[in-house]
Each structure stands twice: as structure tokens, then as C-alpha cells.
Design an enzyme around this catalytic site. Structure first.
Site, PDB file in Angstrom:
ATOM      1  N   TYR A 119     -16.210  47.903  37.970  1.00 56.40           N
ATOM      2  CA  TYR A 119     -17.141  46.785  38.138  1.00 56.40           C
ATOM      3  C   TYR A 119     -18.292  46.834  37.128  1.00 56.40           C
ATOM      4  O   TYR A 119     -19.258  46.095  37.252  1.00 56.40           O
ATOM      5  CB  TYR A 119     -17.700  46.745  39.559  1.00 56.40           C
ATOM      6  CG  TYR A 119     -16.710  46.261  40.621  1.00 56.40           C
ATOM      7  CD1 TYR A 119     -15.415  45.898  40.281  1.00 56.40           C
ATOM      8  CD2 TYR A 119     -17.088  46.155  41.944  1.00 56.40           C
ATOM      9  CE1 TYR A 119     -14.515  45.468  41.247  1.00 56.40           C
ATOM     10  CE2 TYR A 119     -16.198  45.722  42.920  1.00 56.40           C
ATOM     11  CZ  TYR A 119     -14.905  45.374  42.563  1.00 56.40           C
ATOM     12  OH  TYR A 119     -14.032  44.938  43.523  1.00 56.40           O
ATOM     13  N   LYS A 166      -8.414  59.068  42.576  1.00 56.59           N
ATOM     14  CA  LYS A 166      -7.043  58.981  42.089  1.00 56.59           C
ATOM     15  C   LYS A 166      -7.002  59.809  40.793  1.00 56.59           C
ATOM     16  O   LYS A 166      -6.586  59.338  39.734  1.00 56.59           O
ATOM     17  CB  LYS A 166      -6.699  57.495  41.856  1.00 56.59           C
ATOM     18  CG  LYS A 166      -5.261  57.197  41.639  1.00 56.59           C
ATOM     19  CD  LYS A 166      -4.395  57.278  42.873  1.00 56.59           C
ATOM     20  CE  LYS A 166      -2.946  57.049  42.474  1.00 56.59           C
ATOM     21  NZ  LYS A 166      -1.977  57.473  43.484  1.00 56.59           N
ATOM     22  N   ASP A 204      -4.808  55.995  47.669  1.00 60.58           N
ATOM     23  CA  ASP A 204      -3.694  55.201  48.209  1.00 60.58           C
ATOM     24  C   ASP A 204      -3.203  55.787  49.535  1.00 60.58           C
ATOM     25  O   ASP A 204      -3.022  55.075  50.524  1.00 60.58           O
ATOM     26  CB  ASP A 204      -2.558  55.062  47.180  1.00 60.58           C
ATOM     27  CG  ASP A 204      -2.244  56.343  46.432  1.00 60.58           C
ATOM     28  OD1 ASP A 204      -2.883  57.380  46.723  1.00 60.58           O
ATOM     29  OD2 ASP A 204      -1.357  56.324  45.560  1.00 60.58           O
ATOM     30  N   ASP A 228     -14.783  49.087  47.811  1.00 58.43           N
ATOM     31  CA  ASP A 228     -14.714  47.656  48.130  1.00 58.43           C
ATOM     32  C   ASP A 228     -13.428  47.363  48.911  1.00 58.43           C
ATOM     33  O   ASP A 228     -13.444  46.717  49.961  1.00 58.43           O
ATOM     34  CB  ASP A 228     -14.733  46.870  46.806  1.00 58.43           C
ATOM     35  CG  ASP A 228     -15.187  45.443  46.999  1.00 58.43           C
ATOM     36  OD1 ASP A 228     -15.677  45.120  48.093  1.00 58.43           O
ATOM     37  OD2 ASP A 228     -15.054  44.652  46.052  1.00 58.43           O
ATOM     38  N   ASP A 232     -12.814  46.737  53.266  1.00 61.62           N
ATOM     39  CA  ASP A 232     -12.208  45.503  53.796  1.00 61.62           C
ATOM     40  C   ASP A 232     -11.003  45.855  54.668  1.00 61.62           C
ATOM     41  O   ASP A 232     -10.769  45.232  55.707  1.00 61.62           O
ATOM     42  CB  ASP A 232     -11.769  44.574  52.661  1.00 61.62           C
ATOM     43  CG  ASP A 232     -12.842  43.540  52.314  1.00 61.62           C
ATOM     44  OD1 ASP A 232     -14.031  43.895  52.383  1.00 61.62           O
ATOM     45  OD2 ASP A 232     -12.491  42.401  51.970  1.00 61.62           O
TER      46      ASP A 232
END
Ligand code: ATP
Length: 331
Positions: A119, A166, A204, A228, A232
Site C-alpha cells: 500500500y 509469507k 495463507d 486488511d 475482513d
């Protein structure tokens, strides 16, 4: 001195849930509210999604309450977070009694690095049909978010700290992120600061595990995009986006906003759930040192979630106004 709160309702349901939160704030605290504009509507009118004046005022206010921006979200929220000098986005995710949650045992909080990762906004078209994105991870920001996350866990009674990454694929960037966290944990252990234990988790696999065993998690420290997306996902475990508040805090004053966006599918109907924004307002009160008022607001919201009235996202048929009135009546 009365503290000043900049109010930026923005677009869509932001224009319904922010006034609801102001009503609640007015019932419990003596604050000065100043309203400013941002988002799609102001862009259509003036050509600019975030007027210079809104940016400046966010930097000057003691705290900012923001609703949502539609298409222009990235042009509004990212600079606003910068204006208040925030590097941590805190997103608590709790299941509330009375709400039909997929995972009622959920009680965790995402602490998301707020300034870099993908971002950072460094994208280019390097050739016709070929685009690239630069992912920025610095040692300084990784250490800063780790220190914040460990403190947040200790201050809020969470025993488990997980660090999403990751690094098996993004070796340089998430490797740096993990190294930063490890260095901070080591220093904290040496100086006996609380909460230096943590588990690294591949982001993941973590997405699956959060759905299967959310009760195993307390604070989850994340790079920007992972925080983010995972928050959610966690919203789905506790009854949806209408319930999730967030705080952008760090070095300076704070910016408080619901995790949800402008919800164009229900905007204008007067049925948006105000809970996420009212709970964000409770985080704002806490940030201003008004702990008792914050606790009163949370208790009132919890009472209404348990006993109703409820908005349609929670299976009810009440309006935003009816739910807000019920919260205020309990204060
Ligand atoms: P944006 O483009 O602004 O991000 P979006 O629709 O892609 O909008 P959200 O605004 O986060 O994303 O909405 C996702 C879903 O959650 C929508 O179905 C929306 O109606 C629902 N939702 C979001 N906020 C609320 C709320 N406060 N009350 C009820 N439902 C909500």
C-alpha cells in the site's frame, strides 16, 4: 480544555453512521466537533477527493472520526492516516452475545502495519501491458509495529501473539519483517517487558486456521495488505462488517473509522448498522483518555446487540436511527 474532533463522514453509509456515532459521543463526553469533506462526492464537485483543508485539519485535531470513501478510498484514507501520523491500524474482532456469529468464541485483534507494504502506492507501467508494484518493508517500521503489537497484547490482556508473513516466498521483504519482530522480542525479553512470546504464521495457512480455530488467537501482527484481508475475513466469523471498528494510531493523534467501506448497496436506505462506527468512537474516547465514557459506550452497544433492536445485517428490521436511539437510551 475541550478536545476537538474532526468529523469526516465521506460517502455512502458514512453519511449515516458517522452522525449516529456523533449522537452517541455527545451523550457521554464534552467534545468540540468540526466537520470536513472528503470522498467521491467532493471529488465530483471540486476535482479533489481530499481537500487540502481536510488534510490539514486532521493533523491539527485531537482525533478524527472518519466514515467511508467509495471509489476514492485510497486517495482519502491513506493520506488521512499519514496526516495523523499513524503507523498502526488496530482492528479488534469480537463476537457479541446475541449476535448470530459463525464463531462465537472469537476475541482477537489485528495490529496492522499501516504505512508500507504494497500500500506504499509505488506502481508503474514499465512497458505496454506490463505493470509492476514495489513492496516496501523497512526494519524501522517492522520493529515499530512489533513493539506496538506486543504492548497492545499486554495492555489488553491477550496472551497469544501471532505474526503473519509469507517469508518463504517474499524472502527479502517478509524476511525483513520477521527479523524486525524477532529483534524486538529479544530486546523485550532482555528488559523483561511483557508479551515477548509470539508464533510466526504463514498468512495463507493462517486464513484457514482463523476460520477453524479463532479461539487460539489473540493479537495478530500483520504487514499492511495481510492485515486488511485477514480482518475482513475475521469479520465474517463474528457477524459481518457492520460490527468491526478500527483505530489508526501511532505517533500522533488518531483516526478512527469502521472497517467497512461506503456500502453502496444499502447507502441511503437508513438501515446501515451503526455499531462499527459507534465502537470506533469508543476507541476514539479511549485515545483521548476518556476510558470511562468509552466503557459506557461499549456496554450500551453490547446491550443493544444482545437485546435489539437490530439492523437487517444482523437479522433484524430496525433502522440506523432506531438502533442509535436505543444505544443513546442506555447511556
Ligand atoms: P467500498 O467500495 O466503499 O469498499 P463495498 O461494498 O465494496 O464498498 P463495504 O462497504 O465494506 O464494501 O461493504 C461490503 C458488504 O458489507 C456490503 O454488502 C455492505 O452492505 C455490507 N456492510 C458494510 N457496512 C455495513 C454496515 N454498516 N451495516 C450493514 N452492512 C454493511
Amino acid at each position: 480544555m475541550t478536545e476537538s474532533v474532526l468529523v469526516v463522514p465521506g460517502d455512502g453509509v458514512g453519511r449515516e453512521v458517522v452522525p449516529a456515532a456523533i449522537e452517541v459521543l455527545e451523550a457521554v463526553a464534552d467534545l468540540e466537533f468540526v466537520e470536513a469533506d472528503a470522498g467521491d462526492r467532493v471529488k465530483r464537485e471540486t476535482g479533489e477527493a481530499l481537500p487540502e483543508e481536510t488534510y490539514r485539519r486532521a493533523g491539527e485535531a485531537d482525533a478524527t472520526l472518519f466514515g467511508a470513501a467509495g471509489e476514492t478510498a485510497a486517495d482519502v484514507v491513506l493520506p488521512l492516516r499519514e496526516a495523523v501520523d499513524s503507523f498502526a491500524n488496530v482492528r479488534p474482532v469480537r463476537a457479541y452475545p446475541g449476535v448470530d456469529a459463525l464463531r462465537p468464541e472469537t476475541d482477537l485483534a489485528f495490529v496492522r502495519e499501516n504505512t508500507e507494504g504494497v500500500y506504499a502506492g509505488i506502481e508503474s507501467e514499465v512497458a505496454d501491458g506490463v505493470t509492476t508494484l514495489t513492496r516496501v518493508i523497512t526494519e524501522e517500521a517492522s520493529r515499530r509495529i512489533a513493539e506496538f503489537g506486543f504492548d497492545y497484547a499486554a495492555d489488553n490482556g491477550y496472551d497469544d501473539v501471532t505474526v503473519a508473513h509469507k517469508a518463504n516466498v517474499m524472502r527479502a521483504t517478509d524476511g525483513r519483517f520477521l527479523d524486525g519482530v524477532a529483534a524486538v522480542a529479544e530486546e523485550r525479553a532482555e528488559r523483561d517487558a511483557a508479551g515477548a512470546d509470539y508464533e510466526p504464521a504463514l498468512m495463507d495457512a493462517l486464513a484457514t486456521d482463523l476460520v477453524v480455530r479463532p479461539e487460539e488467537y489473540g493479537v495478530v501482527i500483520c504487514p499492511n495488505l495481510a492485515g486488511d484481508v485477514l480482518s475482513d475475513l475475521a469479520a465474517g466469523l463474528v457477524g459481518g462488517l457492520g460490527l468491526l471498528p478500527s483505530a489508526n494510531v501511532g505517533a500522533g493523534n488518531g483516526l478512527f473509522e469502521p472497517v467497512h467501506g461506503s456500502a453502496p448497496d444499502i447507502a441511503g436506505e437508513g438501515v446501515a448498522n451503526p455499531a462499527a462506527t459507534v465502537l470506533s468512537a469508543a476507541m476514539l474516547l479511549e485515545h483521548l483518555g476518556e476510558e470511562e465514557a468509552a466503557a459506557r459506550v461499549r456496554t450500551a452497544v453490547e446491550g443493544v446487540l444482545a437485546d435489539g433492536p437490530r439492523t437487517p445485517d444482523l437479522g433484524g428490521d430496525a433502522s440506523t436511527a432506531a438502533v442509535t436511539d436505543a444505544i443513546v437510551a442506555r447511556l
